[in-house]
Every structure is written in structure tokens, then in C-alpha cells.
Scaffold this motif. Structure first.
Motif, PDB file in Angstrom:
ATOM      1  N   PRO A  35      31.457 104.942-102.398  1.00 59.77           N
ATOM      2  CA  PRO A  35      32.682 105.734-102.187  1.00 59.77           C
ATOM      3  C   PRO A  35      32.556 107.151-102.766  1.00 59.77           C
ATOM      4  CG  PRO A  35      32.984 104.251-104.043  1.00 59.77           C
ATOM      5  CD  PRO A  35      31.617 103.950-103.481  1.00 59.77           C
ATOM      6  N   ILE A  36      31.711 107.949-102.148  1.00 61.87           N
ATOM      7  CA  ILE A  36      31.461 109.316-102.622  1.00 61.87           C
ATOM      8  C   ILE A  36      32.589 110.226-102.146  1.00 61.87           C
ATOM      9  CG2 ILE A  36      29.874 111.277-102.473  1.00 61.87           C
ATOM     10  CD1 ILE A  36      27.636 109.171-101.956  1.00 61.87           C
ATOM     11  N   LYS A  37      33.228 110.942-103.065  1.00 65.91           N
ATOM     12  CA  LYS A  37      34.366 111.799-102.717  1.00 65.91           C
ATOM     13  C   LYS A  37      33.946 113.244-102.436  1.00 65.91           C
ATOM     14  CE  LYS A  37      37.257 108.418-103.309  1.00 65.91           C
ATOM     15  NZ  LYS A  37      38.263 108.309-104.334  1.00 65.91           N
ATOM     16  N   LEU A  38      32.676 113.579-102.616  1.00 60.97           N
ATOM     17  CA  LEU A  38      32.200 114.931-102.363  1.00 60.97           C
ATOM     18  C   LEU A  38      32.205 115.240-100.861  1.00 60.97           C
ATOM     19  CD1 LEU A  38      29.017 114.961-104.661  1.00 60.97           C
ATOM     20  CD2 LEU A  38      31.271 115.898-105.205  1.00 60.97           C
ATOM     21  N   SER A  39      32.350 116.513-100.520  1.00 63.01           N
ATOM     22  CA  SER A  39      32.151 116.919 -99.133  1.00 63.01           C
ATOM     23  C   SER A  39      30.661 116.820 -98.812  1.00 63.01           C
ATOM     24  CB  SER A  39      32.635 118.350 -98.910  1.00 63.01           C
ATOM     25  OG  SER A  39      31.762 119.265 -99.568  1.00 63.01           O
ATOM     26  N   LEU A  40      30.319 116.861 -97.535  1.00 68.98           N
ATOM     27  CA  LEU A  40      28.910 116.785 -97.164  1.00 68.98           C
ATOM     28  C   LEU A  40      28.127 117.957 -97.754  1.00 68.98           C
ATOM     29  CD1 LEU A  40      28.759 115.507 -93.476  1.00 68.98           C
ATOM     30  CD2 LEU A  40      28.865 114.241 -95.624  1.00 68.98           C
ATOM     31  N   SER A  49      35.056 115.190 -96.532  1.00 67.52           N
ATOM     32  CA  SER A  49      34.662 114.258 -97.579  1.00 67.52           C
ATOM     33  C   SER A  49      33.808 113.152 -96.980  1.00 67.52           C
ATOM     34  CB  SER A  49      35.907 113.645 -98.228  1.00 67.52           C
ATOM     35  OG  SER A  49      35.555 112.545 -99.040  1.00 67.52           O
ATOM     36  N   PHE A  50      32.693 112.866 -97.651  1.00 68.42           N
ATOM     37  CA  PHE A  50      31.842 111.745 -97.232  1.00 68.42           C
ATOM     38  C   PHE A  50      32.669 110.471 -97.119  1.00 68.42           C
ATOM     39  CE2 PHE A  50      29.228 108.057 -98.299  1.00 68.42           C
ATOM     40  CZ  PHE A  50      28.126 108.203 -97.462  1.00 68.42           C
ATOM     41  N   PHE A  51      33.574 110.278 -98.055  1.00 67.47           N
ATOM     42  CA  PHE A  51      34.394 109.075 -98.135  1.00 67.47           C
ATOM     43  C   PHE A  51      35.221 108.860 -96.865  1.00 67.47           C
ATOM     44  CE2 PHE A  51      38.279 106.824 -99.633  1.00 67.47           C
ATOM     45  CZ  PHE A  51      37.684 105.663-100.103  1.00 67.47           C
ATOM     46  N   LYS A  52      35.607 109.958 -96.204  1.00 60.07           N
ATOM     47  CA  LYS A  52      36.496 109.869 -95.053  1.00 60.07           C
ATOM     48  C   LYS A  52      35.760 109.792 -93.714  1.00 60.07           C
ATOM     49  CE  LYS A  52      40.447 112.049 -97.307  1.00 60.07           C
ATOM     50  NZ  LYS A  52      41.424 113.158 -97.293  1.00 60.07           N
ATOM     51  N   LEU A  53      34.446 109.841 -93.749  1.00 56.40           N
ATOM     52  CA  LEU A  53      33.678 109.728 -92.512  1.00 56.40           C
ATOM     53  C   LEU A  53      33.696 108.294 -91.990  1.00 56.40           C
ATOM     54  CD1 LEU A  53      30.467 111.783 -93.420  1.00 56.40           C
ATOM     55  CD2 LEU A  53      32.496 112.595 -92.202  1.00 56.40           C
ATOM     56  N   SER A  54      33.380 108.130 -90.713  1.00 51.24           N
ATOM     57  CA  SER A  54      33.247 106.779 -90.157  1.00 51.24           C
ATOM     58  C   SER A  54      32.034 106.091 -90.774  1.00 51.24           C
ATOM     59  CB  SER A  54      33.075 106.859 -88.639  1.00 51.24           C
ATOM     60  OG  SER A  54      31.795 107.404 -88.324  1.00 51.24           O
ATOM     61  N   GLY A  55      31.989 104.770 -90.641  1.00 50.44           N
ATOM     62  CA  GLY A  55      30.865 104.014 -91.197  1.00 50.44           C
ATOM     63  C   GLY A  55      29.533 104.470 -90.629  1.00 50.44           C
ATOM     64  N   GLY A  56      29.500 104.740 -89.317  1.00 45.70           N
ATOM     65  CA  GLY A  56      28.260 105.189 -88.692  1.00 45.70           C
ATOM     66  C   GLY A  56      27.821 106.549 -89.192  1.00 45.70           C
ATOM     67  N   MET A  57      28.775 107.467 -89.380  1.00 44.61           N
ATOM     68  CA  MET A  57      28.441 108.815 -89.870  1.00 44.61           C
ATOM     69  C   MET A  57      27.921 108.751 -91.304  1.00 44.61           C
ATOM     70  SD  MET A  57      31.628 110.953 -88.226  1.00 44.61           S
ATOM     71  CE  MET A  57      31.095 112.597 -88.704  1.00 44.61           C
ATOM     72  N   LYS A  58      28.535 107.905 -92.133  1.00 43.18           N
ATOM     73  CA  LYS A  58      28.057 107.731 -93.511  1.00 43.18           C
ATOM     74  C   LYS A  58      26.614 107.228 -93.513  1.00 43.18           C
ATOM     75  CE  LYS A  58      32.557 106.544 -95.546  1.00 43.18           C
ATOM     76  NZ  LYS A  58      33.377 105.432 -96.072  1.00 43.18           N
ATOM     77  N   GLN A  59      26.349 106.237 -92.669  1.00 47.03           N
ATOM     78  CA  GLN A  59      25.006 105.653 -92.636  1.00 47.03           C
ATOM     79  C   GLN A  59      23.978 106.681 -92.180  1.00 47.03           C
ATOM     80  OE1 GLN A  59      25.138 102.888 -94.009  1.00 47.03           O
ATOM     81  NE2 GLN A  59      23.489 101.515 -93.420  1.00 47.03           N
ATOM     82  N   LYS A  60      24.332 107.480 -91.180  1.00 46.90           N
ATOM     83  CA  LYS A  60      23.420 108.527 -90.702  1.00 46.90           C
ATOM     84  C   LYS A  60      23.115 109.527 -91.809  1.00 46.90           C
ATOM     85  CE  LYS A  60      24.818 108.324 -85.826  1.00 46.90           C
ATOM     86  NZ  LYS A  60      25.465 109.065 -84.720  1.00 46.90           N
ATOM     87  N   MET A  61      24.133 109.891 -92.582  1.00 38.56           N
ATOM     88  CA  MET A  61      23.939 110.853 -93.670  1.00 38.56           C
ATOM     89  C   MET A  61      23.023 110.282 -94.743  1.00 38.56           C
ATOM     90  SD  MET A  61      24.695 113.882 -94.560  1.00 38.56           S
ATOM     91  CE  MET A  61      24.522 114.919 -96.009  1.00 38.56           C
ATOM     92  N   LEU A  62      23.237 109.033 -95.110  1.00 43.02           N
ATOM     93  CA  LEU A  62      22.400 108.408 -96.137  1.00 43.02           C
ATOM     94  C   LEU A  62      20.958 108.251 -95.651  1.00 43.02           C
ATOM     95  CD1 LEU A  62      24.819 105.656 -97.521  1.00 43.02           C
ATOM     96  CD2 LEU A  62      24.264 107.868 -98.550  1.00 43.02           C
TER      97      LEU A  62
END
Length: 215
Positions: A85-90, A126-139
Motif C-alpha cells: 500500500p504505497i501512498k507515493l505518487s509514481l 498515487s500508486f495506491f489508487k492505481l488498478s491492480g494491473g497498473m500496480k503490477q506493471k509498475m513493480l
């Protein structure tokens, strides 16, 4: 190299890892499989130094991941099944990764683009507010940009659509030399063209460990 020697980990009276012995070496791309509760996640968290063993030890390139954690994690990329649950922006997240882990921000953006994540459009989200797929792509983009010699993915495609899965495996094939790639997966059909070793766990033990022909 990852060495696991006589590793036992208990939670109260439950034995999650039962005297496990295994090694993972450079240029091995491993599928770690088994049912829920088999001990896969406990093994990974022990490798990362999150858990203290009841007995036995883990060594990463000869280093203890608990006592020398900073040195060990410098050489490991890890993408969990559930994004933190990262609250930072990308933009803030990339700046933090660049400063703390010496990872090139432009390279993160390159891999994000390869994963079809429109990072410029979402820089201030915010990373936290992205969709699950977008979070996974970023990681995944961060894990590839870090250029680690050990990369661990825990069900990495769970939140990805089929096209994004294809992009992910294409990028891995371009970046698989001279490292350990360890997949915790229930999707052997997806990783069968990448892995050259299949390890199956159950009830805290290694049930089978098979080298498979390289593709």
C-alpha cells in the motif's frame, strides 16, 4: 547463489518449513509450485530475511539475509503477489527508488512503457489508487530496471491481462542471462518456456526438484 540449509520455520505449533535443503544457482529459472500452505511464501520470506528461522540457515551469495540484510537486498528484486500500500505518487516512487537503490528512473520509465503502462499520464497519481494491473506493471518495471542478479516473482501475472502477460515474458526472455529467476506460480503453462527447473513443495518439504530441458 541461494543456499538453504536444514531450514525449519514454525508459527506456534504449525511447521511451515520442515528441514528444507535446496540451492538456487546462476542461470537457473525456477518454477516454485505447490498448494496453498505448502511453505512457498515462507521460503521466499526467509530468503528475503523477513523471517527468522527456528533452525538452519539461509545464505545469499554467502551473506546472511537477516544480519546483512541491506547488502543482500541490494542484489534482489522482489515483486509480491499483493502490491504493497504505497501512498507515493509514481513520480515520487521512482525518485525514491533511484535515490535508495541507484536505479535509473529513465530505465524504469522504459520498462513501464514496454509493459504498456502510460507512466507520463499517471506521474502524479498515487500508486495506491492505481488498478491492480497498473500496480503490477509498475513493480515489474522497477524489478527489471534494478538489474538484480536474483529476481523473485510471487504470482506476477495474477493481475495482468493476456497481452500484458505476453509483454512480461517477452521482457524476461530479453533479460534472463547470468541471474536467478524464481517464480512462485500456479501457472506452469505460462512459465514453461522460460523455466529450466521445477520445484514442488507440500507440507513444508521439497517433494520434487526437477531440471527440465532449456527452451
Amino acid at each position: 547463489m541461494i543456499q538453504v540449509k536444514n531450514l525449519t520455520k514454525k508459527f506456534s505449533s504449525h511447521i511451515s518449513l520442515d528441514n528444507v535443503n535446496i540451492e538456487f544457482n546462476k542461470n537457473e529459472y525456477i518454477a516454485l509450485m505447490g498448494p496453498n500452505g505448502a511453505g512457498k511464501t515462507t521460503l521466499i520470506r526467509s530468503i528475503l530475511g523477513y523471517y527468522h528461522p527456528n533452525s538452519g540457515e539461509v545464505l545469499i551469495n554467502g551473506l546472511d539475509p537477516i544480519k546483512q540484510r541491506e547488502d543482500v537486498l541490494e542484489h534482489i528484486s522482489f515483486v509480491p503477489q499483493l502490491p504493497p500500500p504505497i501512498k507515493l505518487s509514481l513520480n515520487e516512487l521512482m525518485q525514491y527508488i533511484e535515490a535508495s537503490s541507484n536505479v535509473d528512473k529513465d530505465l524504469i520509465m522504459h520498462y513501464a512503457n514496454e509493459m504498456k503502462l502510460d507512466i507520463k499520464e499517471n506521474l502524479n497519481k498515487s500508486f495506491f489508487k492505481l488498478s491492480g494491473g497498473m500496480k503490477q506493471k509498475m513493480l515489474i518495471a522497477i524489478s527489471l530496471a534494478k538489474k538484480s542478479n536474483i529476481i523473485i516473482y510471487d504470482e506476477p501475472t495474477a493481475n495482468l491481462d493476456p497481452k500484458a502477460r505476453d509483454d512480461f515474458y517477452r521482457l524476461l526472455k530479453q533479460n534472463e542471462d547470468d541471474k536467478i529467476l524464481l517464480f512462485v506460480t500456479h501457472r506452469l503453462d505460462e512459465v514453461k518456456d522460460i523455466v529450466n527447473r521445477q520445484v514442488y513443495m507440500d507440507l513444508g518439504k521439497i517433494i520434487s526438484d526437477e531440471k527440465v530441458k532449456e527452451k
